[in-house]
Design a protein around this motif. Structure first.
Motif, mmCIF file in Angstrom:
data_model
loop_
_atom_site.group_PDB
_atom_site.id
_atom_site.type_symbol
_atom_site.label_atom_id
_atom_site.label_comp_id
_atom_site.label_asym_id
_atom_site.label_seq_id
_atom_site.Cartn_x
_atom_site.Cartn_y
_atom_site.Cartn_z
ATOM 1 N N CYS A 31 34.942 28.094 35.745
ATOM 2 C CA CYS A 31 34.925 29.556 35.663
ATOM 3 C C CYS A 31 34.450 30.130 37.002
ATOM 4 C CB CYS A 31 33.980 29.957 34.531
ATOM 5 S SG CYS A 31 33.688 31.712 34.401
ATOM 6 N N ILE A 32 35.154 31.125 37.528
ATOM 7 C CA ILE A 32 34.751 31.745 38.796
ATOM 8 C C ILE A 32 33.780 32.886 38.507
ATOM 9 C CG2 ILE A 32 35.516 32.942 40.875
ATOM 10 C CD1 ILE A 32 38.145 31.550 40.718
ATOM 11 N N ILE A 33 32.590 32.812 39.121
ATOM 12 C CA ILE A 33 31.582 33.864 38.925
ATOM 13 C C ILE A 33 31.508 34.713 40.195
ATOM 14 C CG2 ILE A 33 29.157 34.386 38.450
ATOM 15 C CD1 ILE A 33 28.929 31.794 36.892
ATOM 16 N N SER A 34 31.610 36.033 39.999
ATOM 17 C CA SER A 34 31.536 36.970 41.126
ATOM 18 C C SER A 34 30.431 37.976 40.854
ATOM 19 C CB SER A 34 32.881 37.702 41.254
ATOM 20 O OG SER A 34 32.845 38.647 42.305
ATOM 21 N N THR A 35 29.708 38.358 41.904
ATOM 22 C CA THR A 35 28.655 39.349 41.706
ATOM 23 C C THR A 35 28.762 40.478 42.725
ATOM 24 O OG1 THR A 35 26.269 39.660 41.363
ATOM 25 C CG2 THR A 35 26.897 38.262 43.199
ATOM 26 N N GLY A 36 28.328 41.654 42.306
ATOM 27 C CA GLY A 36 28.211 42.807 43.201
ATOM 28 C C GLY A 36 26.781 43.301 43.087
ATOM 29 N N MET A 37 26.007 43.154 44.148
ATOM 30 C CA MET A 37 24.568 43.398 44.056
ATOM 31 C C MET A 37 24.116 44.610 44.866
ATOM 32 S SD MET A 37 23.138 39.476 44.443
ATOM 33 C CE MET A 37 21.425 39.973 44.607
ATOM 34 N N ASP A 38 22.930 45.070 44.544
ATOM 35 C CA ASP A 38 22.241 46.059 45.357
ATOM 36 C C ASP A 38 21.732 45.345 46.617
ATOM 37 O OD1 ASP A 38 19.982 47.706 46.405
ATOM 38 O OD2 ASP A 38 20.308 48.888 44.597
ATOM 39 N N LEU A 39 21.791 46.018 47.753
ATOM 40 C CA LEU A 39 21.332 45.365 48.987
ATOM 41 C C LEU A 39 19.809 45.218 49.029
ATOM 42 C CD1 LEU A 39 20.098 47.626 51.209
ATOM 43 C CD2 LEU A 39 22.480 48.319 51.221
ATOM 44 N N HIS A 40 19.117 45.754 48.005
ATOM 45 C CA HIS A 40 17.667 45.549 47.912
ATOM 46 C C HIS A 40 17.316 44.397 46.985
ATOM 47 C CE1 HIS A 40 17.900 49.936 49.124
ATOM 48 N NE2 HIS A 40 17.343 49.314 50.147
ATOM 49 N N ASN A 84 25.338 28.760 42.147
ATOM 50 C CA ASN A 84 26.021 29.033 40.881
ATOM 51 C C ASN A 84 27.039 30.163 40.924
ATOM 52 O OD1 ASN A 84 24.826 27.181 38.835
ATOM 53 N ND2 ASN A 84 22.942 28.054 39.686
ATOM 54 N N ILE A 85 27.019 30.942 42.001
ATOM 55 C CA ILE A 85 27.927 32.091 42.111
ATOM 56 C C ILE A 85 28.984 31.784 43.165
ATOM 57 C CG2 ILE A 85 28.070 34.540 42.769
ATOM 58 C CD1 ILE A 85 25.167 34.825 41.646
ATOM 59 N N ASP A 86 30.246 32.035 42.821
ATOM 60 C CA ASP A 86 31.348 31.742 43.747
ATOM 61 C C ASP A 86 31.516 32.802 44.822
ATOM 62 O OD1 ASP A 86 32.258 30.642 40.878
ATOM 63 O OD2 ASP A 86 33.275 29.436 42.419
ATOM 64 N N ILE A 87 31.373 34.084 44.401
ATOM 65 C CA ILE A 87 31.731 35.185 45.303
ATOM 66 C C ILE A 87 30.629 36.235 45.303
ATOM 67 C CG2 ILE A 87 33.519 36.877 45.884
ATOM 68 C CD1 ILE A 87 35.274 35.434 43.681
ATOM 69 N N PHE A 88 30.168 36.585 46.500
ATOM 70 C CA PHE A 88 29.123 37.607 46.640
ATOM 71 C C PHE A 88 29.674 38.846 47.331
ATOM 72 C CE2 PHE A 88 26.589 33.888 46.027
ATOM 73 C CZ PHE A 88 25.404 34.330 45.473
ATOM 74 N N THR A 89 29.191 40.002 46.861
ATOM 75 C CA THR A 89 29.327 41.211 47.657
ATOM 76 C C THR A 89 28.115 42.085 47.341
ATOM 77 O OG1 THR A 89 30.808 42.964 48.385
ATOM 78 C CG2 THR A 89 30.781 42.518 46.028
ATOM 79 N N ASN A 112 37.672 40.986 44.028
ATOM 80 C CA ASN A 112 37.585 39.663 44.669
ATOM 81 C C ASN A 112 37.724 38.540 43.652
ATOM 82 O OD1 ASN A 112 37.182 40.836 47.164
ATOM 83 N ND2 ASN A 112 34.962 40.555 47.168
ATOM 84 N N LEU A 113 37.166 38.758 42.481
ATOM 85 C CA LEU A 113 37.251 37.751 41.417
ATOM 86 C C LEU A 113 38.712 37.533 41.026
ATOM 87 C CD1 LEU A 113 36.097 35.984 39.115
ATOM 88 C CD2 LEU A 113 35.563 38.066 37.865
ATOM 89 N N LEU A 114 39.426 38.649 40.821
ATOM 90 C CA LEU A 114 40.839 38.528 40.439
ATOM 91 C C LEU A 114 41.667 37.904 41.558
ATOM 92 C CD1 LEU A 114 41.281 41.917 38.562
ATOM 93 C CD2 LEU A 114 41.538 39.632 37.575
ATOM 94 N N ALA A 115 41.336 38.271 42.814
ATOM 95 C CA ALA A 115 42.078 37.713 43.954
ATOM 96 C C ALA A 115 41.913 36.200 44.004
ATOM 97 C CB ALA A 115 41.595 38.355 45.252
ATOM 98 N N CYS A 116 40.694 35.713 43.744
ATOM 99 C CA CYS A 116 40.462 34.261 43.773
ATOM 100 C C CYS A 116 41.146 33.573 42.590
ATOM 101 C CB CYS A 116 38.960 33.963 43.799
ATOM 102 S SG CYS A 116 38.226 34.270 45.423
ATOM 103 N N LEU A 117 41.144 34.231 41.436
ATOM 104 C CA LEU A 117 41.849 33.647 40.291
ATOM 105 C C LEU A 117 43.346 33.561 40.587
ATOM 106 C CD1 LEU A 117 40.046 35.381 37.274
ATOM 107 C CD2 LEU A 117 40.191 32.908 37.680
ATOM 108 N N ASP A 118 43.897 34.635 41.137
ATOM 109 C CA ASP A 118 45.336 34.670 41.426
ATOM 110 C C ASP A 118 45.745 33.594 42.421
ATOM 111 O OD1 ASP A 118 45.825 36.795 39.733
ATOM 112 O OD2 ASP A 118 45.677 38.324 41.311
ATOM 113 N N SER A 119 44.906 33.397 43.444
ATOM 114 C CA SER A 119 45.283 32.444 44.494
ATOM 115 C C SER A 119 44.763 31.036 44.210
ATOM 116 C CB SER A 119 44.745 32.938 45.839
ATOM 117 O OG SER A 119 43.333 33.001 45.794
ATOM 118 N N GLY A 120 43.982 30.897 43.148
ATOM 119 C CA GLY A 120 43.420 29.582 42.837
ATOM 120 C C GLY A 120 42.369 29.151 43.850
ATOM 121 N N THR A 121 41.703 30.119 44.487
ATOM 122 C CA THR A 121 40.723 29.811 45.539
ATOM 123 C C THR A 121 39.316 29.677 44.972
ATOM 124 O OG1 THR A 121 42.008 31.172 47.051
ATOM 125 C CG2 THR A 121 39.750 30.640 47.724
ATOM 126 N N ARG A 122 38.624 28.607 45.354
ATOM 127 C CA ARG A 122 37.181 28.515 45.103
ATOM 128 C C ARG A 122 36.508 28.561 46.464
ATOM 129 N NH1 ARG A 122 36.027 26.916 39.677
ATOM 130 N NH2 ARG A 122 33.936 27.711 40.078
#
Ligand SMILES: [Zn+2]
Length: 494
Positions: free
Chosen positions: A128-137, A147-152, A172-182
Motif C-alpha cells: 500500500c502506498i502511503i502519502s502525507t501532507g503535513m504542516d511545516l511546523h 513507513n511513508i512513501d511520499i511526503f509533502t 502525488n499518491l494517485l500519480a505513484c499508483l498510476d505509474s507503479g512508482t515506489r
C-alpha cells in the motif's frame, strides 16, 4: 492499463507543547469518521478527486483540535485504536492518505505520528502506498520516513496553502499508483529550532528559503521537496527542522536535501519577528505613546493557536495597572482568558452586575497565576463555534476581558464582530496569536509582539529543554555546521 483503486484516509492532526501543564484529551478533539472525512475536504467534489471515477475512498478516523498540551496517553490510544479498527474493516487498500499536522506530543511517547503510521503500515502491508501532507511546523522522524512513501508539506506560513498541499499529497499518491512508482526518500535533520513567528514565509529569509523549493521540484528524479521548520516547544529528541525529498533518483534527492538543509542552516541567524518585539512592559508603554490607534499587541507566550494554555493573566494585570486604563480614560480589549467557572459566575450575576472574579492560574499554573478582577458583566454570548463555548465579557475600568468557557483562538479581527465592540474605537487590543500580518495589518499599522511567559514562550533559549539532541541552535549558538549526509530510504515493498 486501468484499474480501480481503494484508498484509505485518516490521521490525528494536532500540535502540542510539552511545556504546557494542561494535557489534552479526546474531548478536545473534533473527530470525523467514515464518509464524513471525504465530505469535509474542499478539494473533493461530490466524493471524487480530480474527477477520477476509478478510485473508492475510505475514511477511517480523522481527528483535529486547537493546539494545546500533550495528549493524555489513554486518549491517544483510544483514537489510534478506533482508526486502526476502521482501517482493518476496509482492507485491502492500494493507497492511504495520512492526514496529520506532525507536531503531536503524547504523554510518555517521543514520536506519536511515527507510532501511528507504523501501526497503519503494519495493517495495510508493504504494497500500500502511503502519502502525507503535513504542516511545516511538524517534527519528522526516521520512523515516519521508514513507513511513508511520499511526503509533502506546506510551503507558506501563515498556511494559506494548506488545502493546496493536502490536495498535492493526494495527487502525488494517485500519480505513484498510476505509474507503479515506489519512491525513495532522502531525510536530513537540521539541528535548528526556531518558532514559527520568526520563520514566516511572507518576509525574508523565510520567503527565499521556501521559495527555492520549487527549484528542487523540477530536478529530474524528484517528486517533491519538503522543508519543516519543526515544532520547537517539544522537549523530545525529534525536535528540529528537517527536509525530506521524495523521488525516484536517490542521488538527485540526496543532493537536493543537502542543498535545502544548507540553505536553511545558513539563514538560521537571520530569521526574525515580522513586527517590533519586546517584553510586556515595553509593548504597553509603546502602545500608550502611540498616536495611531488601535495598537495590537500579541501576548505570544500564551498563544492557544500554537499550544498555549490561554489563561495566563499577565497582560490583564499589566493593563489594569495603567491608571488611564483602570480609570476608563483609555480603552483596551484582551482576548482571551479561558475560565468556565467565571463564565458561570457572570451568567449568575447577569449583564450589568458588578462582580469580582479570579482569572488565570487554572490551565497553566506554572507560567500563570490567579488574578482577582472586579468589573461589570458587559455581555454574555452563547456558543456559536465548536470549540469556544459561551463567552462572557467582563469590563474593568476601560478594559474589556473576553472570558470563554473553553480554549478558543481569536485569529482575525472579524472574530470580534459578534461582540458589538468596534475595534477601531479602542486604544489597545491584546490578542494571543503568532502572526500579526494580513487581516491585522489591514486593521492597524501598529502591531507589537510581547515576549511573555507560557507554554509557547518565544524566548527559546530560556525554555527548560532536557531531551533535545545537542548541539542544537540556538541553544548552542556557536555550534559548527553539521556534515550534511541525508539518509536514503529505499522504496517500500521492494
Ligand atoms: Zn503550522
Amino acid at each position: 492499463m486501468s484499474r480501480h483503486y481503494r484508498i484509505g484516509i485518516g490521521g490525528i492532526a494536532f500540535e502540542s507543547s510539552t511545556f504546557s501543564p494542561l494535557h489534552s484529551t479526546t474531548a478536545d478533539f473534533h473527530i470525523l469518521r467514515g464518509e464524513e472525512i471525504v465530505a469535509g475536504y474542499p478539494y473533493f467534489e461530490n466524493g471524487t478527486f480530480e474527477g477520477r471515477e476509478d478510485v473508492s475512498w475510505f475514511g477511517t478516523l480523522k481527528a483535529r483540535a486547537i493546539p494545546g498540551g500533550a495528549v493524555a496517553t489513554a486518549s491517544y490510544l483510544e483514537m489510534k485504536n478506533e482508526l486502526l479498527e476502521r482501517l482493518e474493516a476496509v482492507l485491502p487498500l492500494d493507497g492511504f492518505f495520512f492526514d496529520i499536522h506532525g507536531a503531536m506530543s503524547v504523554v510518555g511517547m517521543d514520536d506519536a505520528e511515527g507510532d501511528l503510521v507504523a501501526a497503519i503500515r503494519k495493517l495495510v502491508g508493504p504494497n500500500c502506498i502511503i502519502s502525507t501532507g503535513m504542516d511545516l511546523h511538524g517534527n519528522v522522524t526516521a520512523q515516519e520516513v521508514e513507513n511513508i512513501d511520499i511526503f509533502t508539506a506546506y510551503r507558506q506560513a501563515p498556511h494559506v496553502d494548506a488545502m493546496e498541499t493536502k490536495a498535492r499529497a493526494v495527487h502525488n499518491l494517485l500519480a505513484c499508483l498510476d505509474s507503479g512508482t515506489r519512491p525513495y526518500r532522502a531525510w536530513q535533520r537540521i539541528p535548528v529550532g526556531l518558532p514559527g513567528e520568526r520563520t514566516s514565509t511572507f518576509w525574508e529569509p523565510g520567503m527565499s528559503v521556501y521559495g527555492k523549493l520549487t527549484e528542487s521540484d523540477v530536478v529530474p528524479g524528484v517528486l517533491d521537496a519538503s522543508l519543516w521548520v519543526g515544532y520547537v516547544w517539544a522537549d523530545q529528541p525529534r525536535n528540529s527542522a528537517t527536509t525530506v525529498v521524495t523521488g525516484t533518483d536517490p542521488d538527485a534527492i540526496a543532493a537536493e536535501a543537502t542543498k535545502i538543509a544548507k540553505r536553511y542552516w545558513d539563514a538560521r541567524a537571520e530569521f526574525d519577528f515580522g513586527v517590533p518585539t519586546g517584553d510586556s512592559d515595553w509593548t504597553i508603554a509603546e502602545a500608550l505613546k502611540s498616536e495611531i490607534k488601535p495598537v495590537v499587541i500579541s501576548d505570544s507566550g500564551d498563544n492557544p493557536t500554537a499550544g498555549g494554555a490561554g489563561d495566563i493573566p499577565l497582560m490583564a494585570q499589566k493593563l489594569l495597572a495603567v491608571p488611564e486604563i483602570a480609570s476608563g480614560e483609555k480603552t483596551a480589549l484582551l482576548a482571551s482568558l479561558m475560565n468556565a467557572k467565571v463564565v458561570e459566575e457572570a451568567k449568575a450575576a447577569g449583564v450589568g452586575a458588578e462582580i469580582t472574579v479570579t482569572l488565570g492560574g487554572v490551565n497553566d499554573p506554572v507560567n500563570g497565576f490567579p488574578l482577582e478582577v472586579t468589573g461589570t458583566v458587559h455581555s454574555i454570548h452563547p456558543s456559536d463555534t465548536i470549540m469556544g463555548g459561551d463567552i462572557a465579557i467582563i469590563k474593568s475600568g476601560g478594559l474589556y476581558i473576553l472570558v470563554p468557557q473553553r480554549r478558543i483562538q481569536f485569529g482575525m479581527p472579524e472574530s470580534f464582530d459578534r461582540f458589538g465592540i468596534d475595534l477601531h474605537s479602542l486604544d489597545i487590543i491584546v490578542i494571543k496569536i503568532g502572526y500579526l500580518d494580513h487581516e491585522w495589518e489591514d486593521l492597524t499599522p501598529v502591531r507589537l509582539l510581547a515576549l511573555t511567559p507560557g507554554a509557547v514562550n518565544q524566548d527559546i533559549v530560556s525554555l527548560p529543554f532536557q531531551r533535545v539532541q545537542r548541539p542544537f541552535y540556538p541553544l548552542d549558538a556557536d555550534m559548527a555546521e553539521p556534515e550534511w549526509a541525508p539518509q536514503i530510504f529505499a522504496p517500500i515493498g521492494e
